[in-house]
Write an enzyme that holds these catalytic residues in place. Structure first.
Site, mmCIF file in Angstrom:
data_model
loop_
_atom_site.group_PDB
_atom_site.id
_atom_site.type_symbol
_atom_site.label_atom_id
_atom_site.label_comp_id
_atom_site.label_asym_id
_atom_site.label_seq_id
_atom_site.Cartn_x
_atom_site.Cartn_y
_atom_site.Cartn_z
ATOM 1 N N GLU A 193 0.830 -1.217 0.014
ATOM 2 C CA GLU A 193 0.035 -0.087 0.102
ATOM 3 C C GLU A 193 1.017 1.355 0.123
ATOM 4 O O GLU A 193 1.501 1.425 1.084
ATOM 5 C CB GLU A 193 -0.842 0.143 1.396
ATOM 6 N N CYS B 15 -2.070 9.137 2.639
ATOM 7 C CA CYS B 15 -1.617 8.454 1.147
ATOM 8 C C CYS B 15 -2.832 8.762 0.203
ATOM 9 O O CYS B 15 -2.307 9.027 -0.840
ATOM 10 C CB CYS B 15 -1.892 6.892 1.447
#
Ligand code: NDP
Length: 454
Positions: free
Chosen positions: A226, A261
């Protein structure tokens, strides 16, 4: 290892880093503990994890202070993160049993066929500091419920939170030989890459993720990544309410000081609403309260890592040299701690780093576009593929554009959000594999096919 408070540079505490021998012993312990953990039913494992959720809730105030002290996340946002992450447990309670159960595929005839889902074994969870509850839960809760044991490596900037995860999981009833942590810098994380583990689940930057995937490739075990993003948001000319869109976009860019993110990292605005949008956007950003993260009304605290201040200064200088207009901010604050003023740059273009490299801080570039084609081509101009957002009154027009982007998540009239009901995944340099949803449950098991002849 020193834990530093980014709000003032003070040493919060010192903790011991693990050495190679300790890492080896911890992994050996987890290897021994895993089979008995898997022998419990999914319901039994789930009940223990739900108890962990209750313990987190009961200790919310203390946990939020710890998170704020070690990362600089404003206290209210620490509370929001810890409370919000509980939705992973709600999701697992509703779905784990269904997606981990064996499936009878052929029940008639001489040969019956079935799929069973077995845990991977001992898995590594190498994690980031920016949302340690969210990104930690996405991996270790899902891995544990599936019957794996977990070696958790918190980021060195969220070590105290990692320690609390371990304490509360153990108190809830997860055996000490089923969940363990190792502490230290990336060098200690490196020891995991050399160990004999059954899966690697990483959250962090593209560079480290690529390195980890390359290092563990010969082991032929699952690797999930990720990673970061440079997530675009486009304001179409028919947007319902320009002011509201500006407020939402600003929150998407500046929440957690831009250290998400899926933060909005670049904005494109149709020329017919550009000036109005920029004005509302700057007005909103100027209203943000910057200051001590322990104060519950603070919206922008310090950056977590000192070197990021220099990276943001460079992005501003680069943009200004290439013709950008500074609407607000653009400098580090003259006070203790790693503070950078919320920064808005307009008249930007793709020659500038601020529109190409992940900023991971309180800074945004806003670029004017003539039409959807130009917006689409700019949105596509990235090596990343995490999320993309379009604000428009016309759902069909927005989806037409979003459908053409190679990203894991798209948003219409919203941004910067994660839900356990749908997969969380990045494409291209934003990652590999999915967490959350049923795919994130199945990520921690391997199928076994049974052919059974009476
Ligand atoms: P890093 O890549 O710097 O670090 C991530 C983790 O890897 C940390 O625990 C780090 O330890 C560890 N690590 C570093 N080097 C090694 C190594 N050689 N071997 C094993 N482990 C190692 O990322 P950040 O923590 O700074 O996180 C920020 C990044 O994470 C951003 O790019 C952000 O976009 C991304 N991110 C992606 C998310 C997603 O879901 N897609 C969610 C959250 C963040 P240490 O910190 O001690 O150096």
């Amino acid at each position: 290892m020193q834990v530093i408070n980014p709000a003032n540079g003070a040493i919060v505490t010192e903790i011991l880093s693990d050495n190679a021998e300790q890492v080896r012993e911890k992994i050996e312990k987890l290897r021994k503990g895993q089979p008995a953990w898997f022998e419990l039913s999914v319901e039994e494992r789930l009940a223990i994890l739900l108890k962990f959720g209750k313990l987190v809730e009961a200790n919310l105030d203390e946990l939020a202070v710890i998170l704020t002290q070690e990362t600089g996340k404003p206290l209210q946002q620490s509370i929001n993160e810890i409370r919000g992450a509980n939705n992973r447990l709600v999701h697992l309670e509703a779905n784990a049993l269904k997606w981990l159960a064996s499936e009878d595929m052929v029940t008639e005839g001489a040969t019956k066929e079935r799929i069973a889902y077995e845990p991977l074994g001992v898995v590594a969870n190498i994690s980031a500091w920016n949302f340690p509850y969210n990104v930690g839960y996405n991996v270790f809760l899902y891995a544990l419920v599936a019957g794996n044991s977990v070696i958790y490596k918190p980021s060195e900037f969220a070590s105290l939170t990692g320690m609390k995860f371990r304490e509360l999981l153990w108190r809830a009833g997860v055996p000490e030989n089923v969940f363990e942590c190792i502490f230290g810098t990336g060098e200690v994380g490196q020891l995991l890459l050399e160990a004999d583990l059954d899966g690697y689940f990483f959250t962090g930057s593209y560079n480290t993720g690529k390195y980890i995937a390359t290092q563990v490739a010969p082991k032929l075990v699952p690797v999930q990544l990720e990673l970061g993003g440079k997530d675009p948001l486009y304001i179409m000319d028919d947007v319902f309410d320009v002011k509201q869109a500006a407020i939402n976009a600003a929150e998407g860019a500046f929440y957690n000081n831009g250290q998400s993110c899926c933060a909005v990292e670049r904005i494109y605005v149709h020329e017919s609403v550009y000036d109005e949008f920029v004005n509302y956007f700057v007005e909103e950003v100027k209203s943000y309260k910057v200051g001590d993260p322990m104060n519950k009304t603070t919206f922008i605290g310090p950056l977590t890592r000192q070197p990021q201040v220099g990276i943001l200064e460079e992005q501003v200088q680069d943009a200004l040299l290439k013709g950008a207009e500074l609407k607000c901010g653009g400098y580090s604050l003259d006070r203790e701690g790693y503070y950078f003023a919320p920064t808005v740059l307009s008249a930007v273009n793709h020659q500038m780093e601020v529109m190409k490299e992940e900023s991971f801080g309180p800074i945004i570039g806003i670029q004017k576009v003539a039409n959807d084609e130009e917006a689409l081509s700019l949105m596509k101009d990235t090596t990343y593929g995490l999320t993309a957002a379009v604000f428009s009154a016309n759902k069909g027009r927005a989806l037409d554009l979003l459908d053409q982007l190679s990203v894991g998540t798209v948003y219409w009239n919203c941004c910067d959000r994660v839900s356990p009901n749908v997969p969380w995944s990045g494409r291209k340099n934003s990652g590999l594999g999915s967490t959350l949803s049923y795919q994130g449950i199945r990520a921690f098991v391997q199928p076994k096919a049974y052919h059974l002849r009476d």
